[in-house]
Design an enzyme around this catalytic site. Structure first.
Site, PDB file in Angstrom:
ATOM      1  CB  SER A  49      52.940  66.379  65.087  1.00 36.79           C
ATOM      2  OG  SER A  49      54.128  67.065  65.448  1.00 36.79           O
ATOM      3  CG  HIS A  86      39.411  41.388  25.937  1.00 39.05           C
ATOM      4  ND1 HIS A  86      39.072  42.727  25.807  1.00 39.05           N
ATOM      5  CD2 HIS A  86      40.300  41.119  24.944  1.00 39.05           C
ATOM      6  CE1 HIS A  86      39.703  43.232  24.754  1.00 39.05           C
ATOM      7  NE2 HIS A  86      40.474  42.287  24.217  1.00 39.05           N
ATOM      8  CB  SER A 129      32.848  30.996  56.230  1.00 42.21           C
ATOM      9  OG  SER A 129      31.530  31.305  56.636  1.00 42.21           O
ATOM     10  CE  LYS A 183      33.070  31.224  51.389  1.00 42.12           C
ATOM     11  NZ  LYS A 183      33.007  31.772  50.053  1.00 42.12           N
ATOM     12  CD  GLU A 232      38.641  38.039  49.431  1.00 42.65           C
ATOM     13  OE1 GLU A 232      37.566  38.647  49.471  1.00 42.65           O
ATOM     14  OE2 GLU A 232      38.784  36.903  49.904  1.00 42.65           O
TER      15      GLU A 232
END
Ligand code: ARG
Length: 454
Positions: free
Chosen positions: A23, A156, A277, A283, A290
């Site tokens: 390990s 919602h 992009s 972009k 993210e």
């Protein structure tokens, strides 16, 4: 290389087994905790007369030397010595011979690894708490700046009632505050010293466990030797705490991603915290948010993996438990990486107050306040709800909003309306009236921020 445990074996382990079993690739990061633990153990052995004081001193001194050699890159660990515990012990013995061989008296790698893991996780969890404190202070200053910045609140993901950006941000402050409290609580159970549990059945030597615990900053000692070597609750609990931190970062990320779309247009991320992009020249993508959202899955995976490793292990130590390290380390590394970059991303974003205000005004976000107006003029709430429901339907049919109705139109729905209805349902009024504890009114949120700043 001869194994420290090789006495009863007549054959060397297969090279594949050495590789499989070892390990050191991932537990070498616990070297400082391993050395601190060994020093405290050696000092205690000397004080108790289990080994000679002079031997204990030599062990402690040599371990310090080994630590600085590790830190200056002079030492290469080897898989032949399996893990960090035996690598360091092997080096110790190579430096001071028989004296070094006395260190492992009254100790097993099973209680040693439990000790090192507790200490390592304790330190790393403290680092994460500091990062969370930083993030919380970024949120506080942003909220302070946006006490009056109106925006739509959602349920919602449909516009519901107007709130302020400060109020929205402070919701996350509460979450991260609970995260730090949760980590502090987890630390209490983690910070108990297992050394003295031996392999499983404690030891015959008169160890002074309390001395070692105090020396290493623990709050107490484990009370059952089987549990001392086989408990990994503290790993599971930490993985859970980290998973909840990621849940909060991920929900926040999701909102950052939505808010920075053309459709919302509530914020613009700084160029330094977004990416482009390779094909579409226009972009600008919220990759940081993210990735934080995506990495949440990975931390949950670590938690699930750890739970699964532990689920059927008979007492006491089993080698399966070596599998705890990579997963909890991965969870720690991931969270440690996410928090500061996330904090910087929100600290540098530009808030589009006009777009937020426009959003706060549309979508009948003041409908509840129109109903409350009628209630204040004597109508029961259910009746008021129905009247305003009809008004909303009327507005949708005529492509307008409640604020734009004429006085005649108001009166056609209820005679209780008066001229002051227009002021009563402005965005500012809707927010300002919600001044009870926990509400979005600027004064209420301001008070809270002041309290948290102290
Ligand atoms: N590297 C091992 C682990 O992480 C240390 C304990 C080994 N003990 C044993 N009896 N093989 O769990």
């Amino acid at each position: 290389m001869a194994k420290l445990w090789g006495g009863r074996f007549s054959k060397a382990t297969d090279a594949l087994v050495d590789d499989f079993n070892s390990s050191i690739r991932f537990d070498s990061r616990m070297y400082a905790q391993d050395i601190a633990g060994s020093k405290a153990h050696a000092e205690m052995l000397g004080r108790q007369g289990i080994i000679k004081e002079a031997d204990a001193e030599l062990i402690v001194k040599t371990l310090s030397g080994i630590q600085s050699d590790i830190e200056s890159g002079k030492i290469e660990f080897t898989i032949d010595a399996e893990d960090i515990h035996m690598n360091i012990e092997t080096i110790l013995i190579s430096r001071i011979g028989d004296v070094g061989k006395r260190l492992h008296t009254g100790r097993s790698r099973n209680d040693q690894v439990a000790l090192d893991t507790r200490m390592y996780l304790r330190d790393e969890s403290d680092n994460i708490v500091s990062e969370l404190e930083e993030l919380k202070s970024v949120i506080l200053s942003l909220a302070e700046e946006h006490l009056e910045t109106a925006m739509p609140g959602y349920t919602h993901l449909q516009k519901a009632q107007p709130i302020t950006l400060a109020h929205h941000l402070m919701a996350y402050y509460e979450m991260f505050k609970r995260d730090t409290e949760r980590l502090a609580d987890c630390r209490k159970r983690m910070n108990i010293m297992p050394l003295g549990s031996g392999a499983l059945a404690a030891t015959t030597y008169p160890l002074d466990r309390e001395f070692v615990a105090e020396k290493l900053g623990f709050d107490g000692v484990t009370q059952n030797s089987l549990d001392g070597v086989s408990d990994r609750d503290f790993v599971l609990e930490l993985a859970f705490c980290l998973s909840v931190v990621m849940t909060h970062l991920s929900r926040f990320s999701e909102e950052i991603i939505l808010w920075s779309t053309g459709e919302f247009g509530f914020i613009v991320l700084d160029d330094a915290y977004s990416t482009g992009s390779s094909i579409m020249p226009q972009k600008k993508n919220p990759d940081v948010a993210e990735l934080a959202r995506g990495k949440t899955g990975r931390v949950y995976g670590d938690l699930m993996g750890l739970l699964t490793v532990m689920k059927s292990l008979p007492l006491a130590y089993n080698k399966d438990m070596q599998e705890d390290k990579e997963q909890i380390f991965d969870a720690l590394d991931t969270v440690k990486m996410c928090i500061p970059v996330f904090a910087k991303m929100i600290a540098t974003m530009t808030v589009k107050k006009d777009a937020m205000l426009r959003g706060a005004k549309g979508g009948f976000t003041n409908a509840t306040d129109v109903a409350d107006y009628l209630v204040n003029h004597g109508l029961p709430f259910r009746d008021a709800h129905s009247v305003v429901g009809h008004m909303v339907a009327y507005c949708i049919e005529h492509d307008t909003v409640i604020d734009a109705l004429s006085m005649e139109e108001f009166l056609s729905f209820s005679e209780l309306f008066e001229e002051d209805i227009y002021d009563a349902i402005s965005v500012d009024a809707c927010i300002g009236r919600r001044s009870i504890v926990g509400g979005p009114a600027a004064q209420t949120v301001k008070k809270l921020i002041e309290k948290y700043k102290k």
